[in-house]
Write a protein that holds these residues in place. Sequence first.
Motif, mmCIF file in Angstrom:
data_model
loop_
_atom_site.group_PDB
_atom_site.id
_atom_site.type_symbol
_atom_site.label_atom_id
_atom_site.label_comp_id
_atom_site.label_asym_id
_atom_site.label_seq_id
_atom_site.Cartn_x
_atom_site.Cartn_y
_atom_site.Cartn_z
ATOM 1 N N THR A 107 -4.258 -11.795 -25.788
ATOM 2 C CA THR A 107 -5.501 -12.268 -26.029
ATOM 3 C C THR A 107 -6.124 -13.354 -24.996
ATOM 4 O O THR A 107 -5.281 -13.792 -24.075
ATOM 5 C CB THR A 107 -5.414 -13.202 -27.466
ATOM 6 O OG1 THR A 107 -4.446 -14.043 -27.225
ATOM 7 C CG2 THR A 107 -5.237 -12.158 -28.575
ATOM 8 N N SER A 108 -7.179 -13.422 -24.905
ATOM 9 C CA SER A 108 -7.803 -14.548 -23.880
ATOM 10 C C SER A 108 -9.078 -15.094 -24.805
ATOM 11 O O SER A 108 -9.994 -14.603 -25.011
ATOM 12 C CB SER A 108 -8.290 -13.771 -22.641
ATOM 13 O OG SER A 108 -8.565 -14.806 -21.779
ATOM 14 N N ASN A 109 -9.077 -16.380 -24.182
ATOM 15 C CA ASN A 109 -10.244 -17.284 -24.446
ATOM 16 C C ASN A 109 -11.196 -17.469 -23.282
ATOM 17 O O ASN A 109 -10.595 -17.581 -22.112
ATOM 18 C CB ASN A 109 -10.004 -18.723 -25.194
ATOM 19 C CG ASN A 109 -9.135 -18.478 -26.311
ATOM 20 O OD1 ASN A 109 -9.259 -17.568 -27.229
ATOM 21 N ND2 ASN A 109 -8.039 -19.309 -26.658
ATOM 22 N N TYR A 110 -12.299 -17.279 -23.425
ATOM 23 C CA TYR A 110 -13.110 -17.629 -22.192
ATOM 24 C C TYR A 110 -14.426 -18.783 -22.620
ATOM 25 O O TYR A 110 -14.772 -18.568 -23.734
ATOM 26 C CB TYR A 110 -13.761 -16.564 -21.591
ATOM 27 C CG TYR A 110 -14.792 -15.675 -22.329
ATOM 28 C CD1 TYR A 110 -15.957 -15.894 -22.513
ATOM 29 C CD2 TYR A 110 -13.993 -14.681 -23.270
ATOM 30 C CE1 TYR A 110 -16.876 -15.100 -23.374
ATOM 31 C CE2 TYR A 110 -15.207 -13.954 -24.310
ATOM 32 C CZ TYR A 110 -16.196 -14.248 -23.991
ATOM 33 O OH TYR A 110 -17.000 -13.321 -24.658
ATOM 34 N N ASP A 111 -14.995 -19.382 -21.771
ATOM 35 C CA ASP A 111 -16.111 -20.081 -22.050
ATOM 36 C C ASP A 111 -16.609 -20.530 -20.720
ATOM 37 O O ASP A 111 -16.163 -21.096 -19.819
ATOM 38 C CB ASP A 111 -15.642 -21.487 -22.755
ATOM 39 C CG ASP A 111 -17.122 -22.543 -23.255
ATOM 40 O OD1 ASP A 111 -18.078 -22.252 -22.464
ATOM 41 O OD2 ASP A 111 -17.051 -23.126 -24.085
ATOM 42 N N ALA A 185 -19.209 -17.545 -24.612
ATOM 43 C CA ALA A 185 -17.967 -17.937 -24.932
ATOM 44 C C ALA A 185 -17.297 -17.082 -25.939
ATOM 45 O O ALA A 185 -17.998 -16.477 -26.838
ATOM 46 C CB ALA A 185 -18.129 -19.286 -25.673
ATOM 47 N N THR A 187 -13.352 -15.108 -27.733
ATOM 48 C CA THR A 187 -11.923 -14.885 -27.786
ATOM 49 C C THR A 187 -11.816 -13.203 -27.704
ATOM 50 O O THR A 187 -12.601 -12.459 -28.464
ATOM 51 C CB THR A 187 -11.023 -14.998 -29.055
ATOM 52 O OG1 THR A 187 -11.113 -16.637 -29.113
ATOM 53 C CG2 THR A 187 -9.656 -14.554 -28.810
ATOM 54 N N ASP A 230 -13.541 -23.042 -19.899
ATOM 55 C CA ASP A 230 -12.340 -22.882 -20.642
ATOM 56 C C ASP A 230 -11.889 -21.551 -20.135
ATOM 57 O O ASP A 230 -12.736 -20.505 -20.286
ATOM 58 C CB ASP A 230 -12.523 -23.162 -22.004
ATOM 59 C CG ASP A 230 -11.031 -23.147 -22.714
ATOM 60 O OD1 ASP A 230 -10.021 -23.564 -21.986
ATOM 61 O OD2 ASP A 230 -10.907 -22.566 -23.851
#
Length: 236
Positions: A107-111, A185, A187, A230
Amino acid sequence: MAQRTRHIGIRIPLIATAAAVAIGFSAAPSQAAEWSSSEPFGEHRTSDGYTLYNNIWGAGAGSQTISADSSAHWDVTADHPATSGIKSYPNAKKVIDRPLSELSSLTSNYDVTVPDSGAYNTSYDIWDSDYDHEVMLWVNHTGAVGPIGSAQGTVTLGGATWTVYKGDNGGNQVYSFLREGDSSAGTVDILPVLTWIKDKGWWGDETIGDVQFGYEITSSPGGLDFVTNDFSVSSR
């Protein structure tokens, strides 16, 4: 779309000289970025296992600077002319180096904060370890940009609905997933996307290599800012 020779550029930093890698590590006040580079293939390896690349690789590129406080917080100022063809792909990378069958989660989070002008996409660029297959996940895009290959329909995976394109850039297979509705933003559950590609018979039990995230910039005349607020990648 122009042939994506940037993939050669992505590998160049791995053999860059120590002098090129070290650019930006001079004494600076505490509020300054930990690292900054305007070199075409400037790179910085962080203590938590990520690598940041400036990665200016396309013909007719202008100037670009990447600055980072950490792997999670970095920004790019790019001034590329309003011409066709991808100029750069500044990005952060995490190497997974595990066969698809051995992954139970990826998984990956981005903002991000991105401009409302220019031509670019904000995307994941995921590679097998041999660089034979490339999976792109576009989370947003602006201007005259488009994926390689032909449309294969839509699919809902990993927390979003995507239009899927399949093609070949002359060096590797490319599978592009364009998110329906731009997102700044969120996940992404990457593993179901990779498994879906395998189930389609487009690749086998590949060893997943790089998970990159950044900005594929075609034009940004006058200088535009791309800010990563992020970013992280988790696997098990």
